[in-house]
Design a protein around this motif. Structure first.
Motif, PDB file in Angstrom:
ATOM      1  N   PRO A 251      10.446  -0.741 -12.201  1.00 40.70           N
ATOM      2  CA  PRO A 251      11.035  -0.315 -10.921  1.00 40.70           C
ATOM      3  C   PRO A 251      10.480   1.030 -10.467  1.00 40.70           C
ATOM      4  CG  PRO A 251      12.581   0.015 -12.719  1.00 40.70           C
ATOM      5  CD  PRO A 251      11.434  -0.751 -13.290  1.00 40.70           C
ATOM      6  N   LEU A 252      10.433   1.203  -9.160  1.00 39.52           N
ATOM      7  CA  LEU A 252       9.967   2.466  -8.588  1.00 39.52           C
ATOM      8  C   LEU A 252      11.065   3.522  -8.613  1.00 39.52           C
ATOM      9  CD1 LEU A 252       7.897   4.180  -6.972  1.00 39.52           C
ATOM     10  CD2 LEU A 252       8.766   3.065  -4.889  1.00 39.52           C
TER      11      LEU A 252
ATOM     12  N   LEU B  66       5.188  14.029   0.054  1.00 42.33           N
ATOM     13  CA  LEU B  66       5.211  13.344   1.355  1.00 42.33           C
ATOM     14  C   LEU B  66       3.883  13.474   2.076  1.00 42.33           C
ATOM     15  CD1 LEU B  66       7.510  11.741   2.764  1.00 42.33           C
ATOM     16  CD2 LEU B  66       8.251  13.050   0.773  1.00 42.33           C
ATOM     17  N   SER B  67       3.262  14.639   1.983  1.00 41.31           N
ATOM     18  CA  SER B  67       1.972  14.846   2.624  1.00 41.31           C
ATOM     19  C   SER B  67       0.910  13.928   2.022  1.00 41.31           C
ATOM     20  CB  SER B  67       1.544  16.306   2.477  1.00 41.31           C
ATOM     21  OG  SER B  67       0.270  16.521   3.043  1.00 41.31           O
ATOM     22  N   ASN B  68       0.860  13.855   0.709  1.00 39.24           N
ATOM     23  CA  ASN B  68      -0.133  13.011   0.044  1.00 39.24           C
ATOM     24  C   ASN B  68       0.073  11.538   0.363  1.00 39.24           C
ATOM     25  OD1 ASN B  68      -1.434  15.177  -1.146  1.00 39.24           O
ATOM     26  ND2 ASN B  68      -0.294  15.031  -3.068  1.00 39.24           N
ATOM     27  N   VAL B  69       1.331  11.106   0.348  1.00 40.54           N
ATOM     28  CA  VAL B  69       1.632   9.697   0.645  1.00 40.54           C
ATOM     29  C   VAL B  69       1.240   9.347   2.073  1.00 40.54           C
ATOM     30  CG1 VAL B  69       3.500   8.034   0.967  1.00 40.54           C
ATOM     31  CG2 VAL B  69       3.457   9.461  -1.080  1.00 40.54           C
ATOM     32  N   ALA B  70       1.644  10.189   3.031  1.00 41.22           N
ATOM     33  CA  ALA B  70       1.340   9.914   4.437  1.00 41.22           C
ATOM     34  C   ALA B  70      -0.163   9.906   4.694  1.00 41.22           C
ATOM     35  CB  ALA B  70       2.022  10.933   5.335  1.00 41.22           C
ATOM     36  N   ASN B  71      -0.871  10.877   4.127  1.00 39.89           N
ATOM     37  CA  ASN B  71      -2.329  10.951   4.338  1.00 39.89           C
ATOM     38  C   ASN B  71      -3.039   9.752   3.722  1.00 39.89           C
ATOM     39  OD1 ASN B  71      -2.104  13.377   5.710  1.00 39.89           O
ATOM     40  ND2 ASN B  71      -2.472  14.630   3.892  1.00 39.89           N
ATOM     41  N   SER B  72      -2.619   9.370   2.526  1.00 38.31           N
ATOM     42  CA  SER B  72      -3.243   8.237   1.851  1.00 38.31           C
ATOM     43  C   SER B  72      -3.012   6.937   2.616  1.00 38.31           C
ATOM     44  CB  SER B  72      -2.685   8.106   0.429  1.00 38.31           C
ATOM     45  OG  SER B  72      -3.200   6.968  -0.217  1.00 38.31           O
TER      46      SER B  72
ATOM     47  N   THR C 299       0.831  -1.210   0.000  1.00 39.48           N
ATOM     48  CA  THR C 299       0.000   0.000   0.000  1.00 39.48           C
ATOM     49  C   THR C 299       0.856   1.247   0.000  1.00 39.48           C
ATOM     50  OG1 THR C 299      -1.807  -1.138   1.159  1.00 39.48           O
ATOM     51  CG2 THR C 299      -1.774   1.269   1.283  1.00 39.48           C
ATOM     52  N   PHE C 300       1.923   1.253   0.795  1.00 38.14           N
ATOM     53  CA  PHE C 300       2.805   2.419   0.861  1.00 38.14           C
ATOM     54  C   PHE C 300       3.568   2.594  -0.451  1.00 38.14           C
ATOM     55  CE2 PHE C 300       6.467   4.940   2.202  1.00 38.14           C
ATOM     56  CZ  PHE C 300       5.870   5.891   3.010  1.00 38.14           C
ATOM     57  N   ILE C 301       4.082   1.513  -1.002  1.00 32.93           N
ATOM     58  CA  ILE C 301       4.806   1.571  -2.275  1.00 32.93           C
ATOM     59  C   ILE C 301       3.883   2.077  -3.382  1.00 32.93           C
ATOM     60  CG2 ILE C 301       5.952   0.209  -4.053  1.00 32.93           C
ATOM     61  CD1 ILE C 301       7.672   0.587  -1.590  1.00 32.93           C
ATOM     62  N   LYS C 302       2.643   1.621  -3.363  1.00 27.07           N
ATOM     63  CA  LYS C 302       1.661   2.073  -4.358  1.00 27.07           C
ATOM     64  C   LYS C 302       1.439   3.574  -4.248  1.00 27.07           C
ATOM     65  CE  LYS C 302      -3.063   1.004  -5.931  1.00 27.07           C
ATOM     66  NZ  LYS C 302      -4.275   0.179  -5.655  1.00 27.07           N
ATOM     67  N   ALA C 303       1.372   4.084  -3.024  1.00 26.87           N
ATOM     68  CA  ALA C 303       1.193   5.525  -2.815  1.00 26.87           C
ATOM     69  C   ALA C 303       2.406   6.305  -3.305  1.00 26.87           C
ATOM     70  CB  ALA C 303       0.929   5.812  -1.341  1.00 26.87           C
ATOM     71  N   LEU C 304       3.615   5.778  -3.074  1.00 30.89           N
ATOM     72  CA  LEU C 304       4.820   6.429  -3.580  1.00 30.89           C
ATOM     73  C   LEU C 304       4.776   6.527  -5.106  1.00 30.89           C
ATOM     74  CD1 LEU C 304       7.676   4.695  -1.504  1.00 30.89           C
ATOM     75  CD2 LEU C 304       6.699   6.965  -1.117  1.00 30.89           C
ATOM     76  N   ARG C 305       4.377   5.457  -5.722  1.00 32.75           N
ATOM     77  CA  ARG C 305       4.347   5.400  -7.186  1.00 32.75           C
ATOM     78  C   ARG C 305       3.297   6.359  -7.755  1.00 32.75           C
ATOM     79  NH1 ARG C 305       6.492   1.572 -10.431  1.00 32.75           N
ATOM     80  NH2 ARG C 305       6.835   0.132  -8.678  1.00 32.75           N
ATOM     81  N   TYR C 306       2.160   6.478  -7.079  1.00 31.82           N
ATOM     82  CA  TYR C 306       1.033   7.270  -7.579  1.00 31.82           C
ATOM     83  C   TYR C 306       1.233   8.772  -7.353  1.00 31.82           C
ATOM     84  CZ  TYR C 306      -3.857   8.811  -8.122  1.00 31.82           C
ATOM     85  OH  TYR C 306      -5.007   9.458  -8.511  1.00 31.82           O
ATOM     86  N   TYR C 307       1.580   9.152  -6.128  1.00 28.83           N
ATOM     87  CA  TYR C 307       1.571  10.573  -5.768  1.00 28.83           C
ATOM     88  C   TYR C 307       2.819  11.337  -6.191  1.00 28.83           C
ATOM     89  CZ  TYR C 307      -2.714   9.901  -3.113  1.00 28.83           C
ATOM     90  OH  TYR C 307      -4.007   9.628  -2.753  1.00 28.83           O
ATOM     91  N   ARG C 308       3.798  10.671  -6.761  1.00 29.49           N
ATOM     92  CA  ARG C 308       4.938  11.429  -7.286  1.00 29.49           C
ATOM     93  C   ARG C 308       4.553  12.227  -8.528  1.00 29.49           C
ATOM     94  NH1 ARG C 308       8.670   6.536  -9.877  1.00 29.49           N
ATOM     95  NH2 ARG C 308       6.959   5.527 -11.001  1.00 29.49           N
ATOM     96  N   SER C 309       3.398  11.910  -9.115  1.00 28.11           N
ATOM     97  CA  SER C 309       2.962  12.563 -10.344  1.00 28.11           C
ATOM     98  C   SER C 309       1.969  13.689 -10.079  1.00 28.11           C
ATOM     99  CB  SER C 309       2.293  11.530 -11.265  1.00 28.11           C
ATOM    100  OG  SER C 309       1.743  12.158 -12.409  1.00 28.11           O
ATOM    101  N   LEU C 310       2.084  14.746 -10.879  1.00 25.99           N
ATOM    102  CA  LEU C 310       1.098  15.826 -10.829  1.00 25.99           C
ATOM    103  C   LEU C 310      -0.237  15.390 -11.401  1.00 25.99           C
ATOM    104  CD1 LEU C 310       3.365  18.774 -12.039  1.00 25.99           C
ATOM    105  CD2 LEU C 310       2.566  18.372  -9.710  1.00 25.99           C
ATOM    106  N   LYS C 311      -0.258  14.254 -12.080  1.00 29.35           N
ATOM    107  CA  LYS C 311      -1.489  13.731 -12.661  1.00 29.35           C
ATOM    108  C   LYS C 311      -2.316  12.929 -11.653  1.00 29.35           C
ATOM    109  CE  LYS C 311      -1.224  15.134 -16.961  1.00 29.35           C
ATOM    110  NZ  LYS C 311      -2.276  15.956 -17.620  1.00 29.35           N
TER     111      LYS C 311
ATOM    112  N   TRP D  50      -3.156   5.051 -14.438  1.00 32.20           N
ATOM    113  CA  TRP D  50      -1.804   4.609 -14.098  1.00 32.20           C
ATOM    114  C   TRP D  50      -0.827   4.900 -15.238  1.00 32.20           C
ATOM    115  CZ3 TRP D  50       0.339   3.987  -9.686  1.00 32.20           C
ATOM    116  CH2 TRP D  50      -0.411   3.573  -8.581  1.00 32.20           C
ATOM    117  N   GLN D  51      -1.310   4.810 -16.451  1.00 37.99           N
ATOM    118  CA  GLN D  51      -0.473   5.165 -17.596  1.00 37.99           C
ATOM    119  C   GLN D  51      -0.106   6.648 -17.547  1.00 37.99           C
ATOM    120  OE1 GLN D  51      -2.246   4.312 -21.404  1.00 37.99           O
ATOM    121  NE2 GLN D  51      -0.348   4.607 -22.512  1.00 37.99           N
ATOM    122  N   ASN D  52      -1.055   7.489 -17.177  1.00 40.31           N
ATOM    123  CA  ASN D  52      -0.809   8.935 -17.079  1.00 40.31           C
ATOM    124  C   ASN D  52       0.184   9.267 -15.972  1.00 40.31           C
ATOM    125  OD1 ASN D  52      -2.552   9.514 -19.188  1.00 40.31           O
ATOM    126  ND2 ASN D  52      -4.318   9.865 -17.844  1.00 40.31           N
TER     127      ASN D  52
END
Length: 225
Positions: free
Chosen positions: A184-185, A106-112, A35-47, A67-69
């Motif tokens: 890879p992340l 970091l805020s988005n990842v922690a909150n999610s 779950t945490f790794i998924k959040a890292l992968r997702y929230y690094r993007s402005l999309k 996910w493609q975006n």
């Protein structure tokens, strides 16, 4: 997380780390780590326009498109060079690419992660300390040293009993540096560049310091007693 006064500069590297408030071992099971790794992968993007919890409720095709975006590097607000999850804390090396990228990420990842963990655990309140720690990496030598420190953490911290296990430890980017990993992340090129883009040379650089770092960790904890 509370507002921070530090200024994070674009195209600069930072060692970022945080731990749980009550030393709760949140990264002990596969589901929480994924779950945490998924959040890292997702929230690094402005999309990443809406929460992961909403994304998971969409149909498969919509999820695939999103996910493609978010995988398009052109929209990354941070780049992840290294990461490691330990039972009670995490480490990251981040390069900020957009204004306020590190703080927003970091805020988005922690909150999610907190929302997801609290729902599954039937608890309330924050999980991580309100202010993550961040250290500006000022030169190449420090970048290599911090990456080695992070990648040795599971061994020096006693999660793993042997150095051989480091290359298969699932919750660290070390295996991404040493072996071929699908999707890879972490972005490994900026560190492997200093080792002739040779994963074996980097692996040796890390492992040669393993026992020394473990000894330092044991001494650090002994001093507390």
């Amino acid at each position: 997380m509370s507002r921070r006064q530090e200024t994070f500069v674009n195209q600069c590297f930072y060692h970022v780390f945080n731990r749980t408030i009550d030393s709760r071992p949140v990264f002990r099971d596969v589901v929480s780590c994924r779950t945490f790794i998924k959040a890292l992968r997702y929230y690094r993007s402005l999309k990443a326009d809406f929460s992961l919890s909403k994304l998971d409720k969409l149909d498969k095709e919509s999820q695939r498109q999103i996910w493609q975006n978010v995988s398009d590097k052109a929209f990354f607000q941070v780049e992840i060079l290294a990461y490691c999850l330990m039972p009670t804390h995490f480490h990251l090396i981040l390069e900020q690419l957009r204004q306020d990228g590190v703080k927003t990420f970091l805020s988005n990842v922690a909150n999610s992660f907190t929302r997801n963990f609290n729902l599954s655990s039937e608890r309330k309140g924050p999980i991580f300390l309100p202010r993550f720690k961040a250290s500006h990496i000022v030169n190449e030598e420090q970048l290599l040293h911090v990456s080695r420190y992070i990648h040795l953490n599971p061994y020096s911290g006693g999660v793993l009993s042997s150095v051989e296990e480091l290359q298969t430890y699932e919750w660290s980017s070390f295996r991404e540096y040493c072996t071929s990993v699908h999707n890879p992340l972490s972005s490994t090129s900026k560190i492997l560049h200093f080792f002739g883009n040779n994963p074996g040379n980097y692996s040796q650089f890390v492992l040669d310091n393993a026992d020394y770092q473990r000894t330092l960790e044991r001494l650090k904890y002994a001093e507390k007693w």
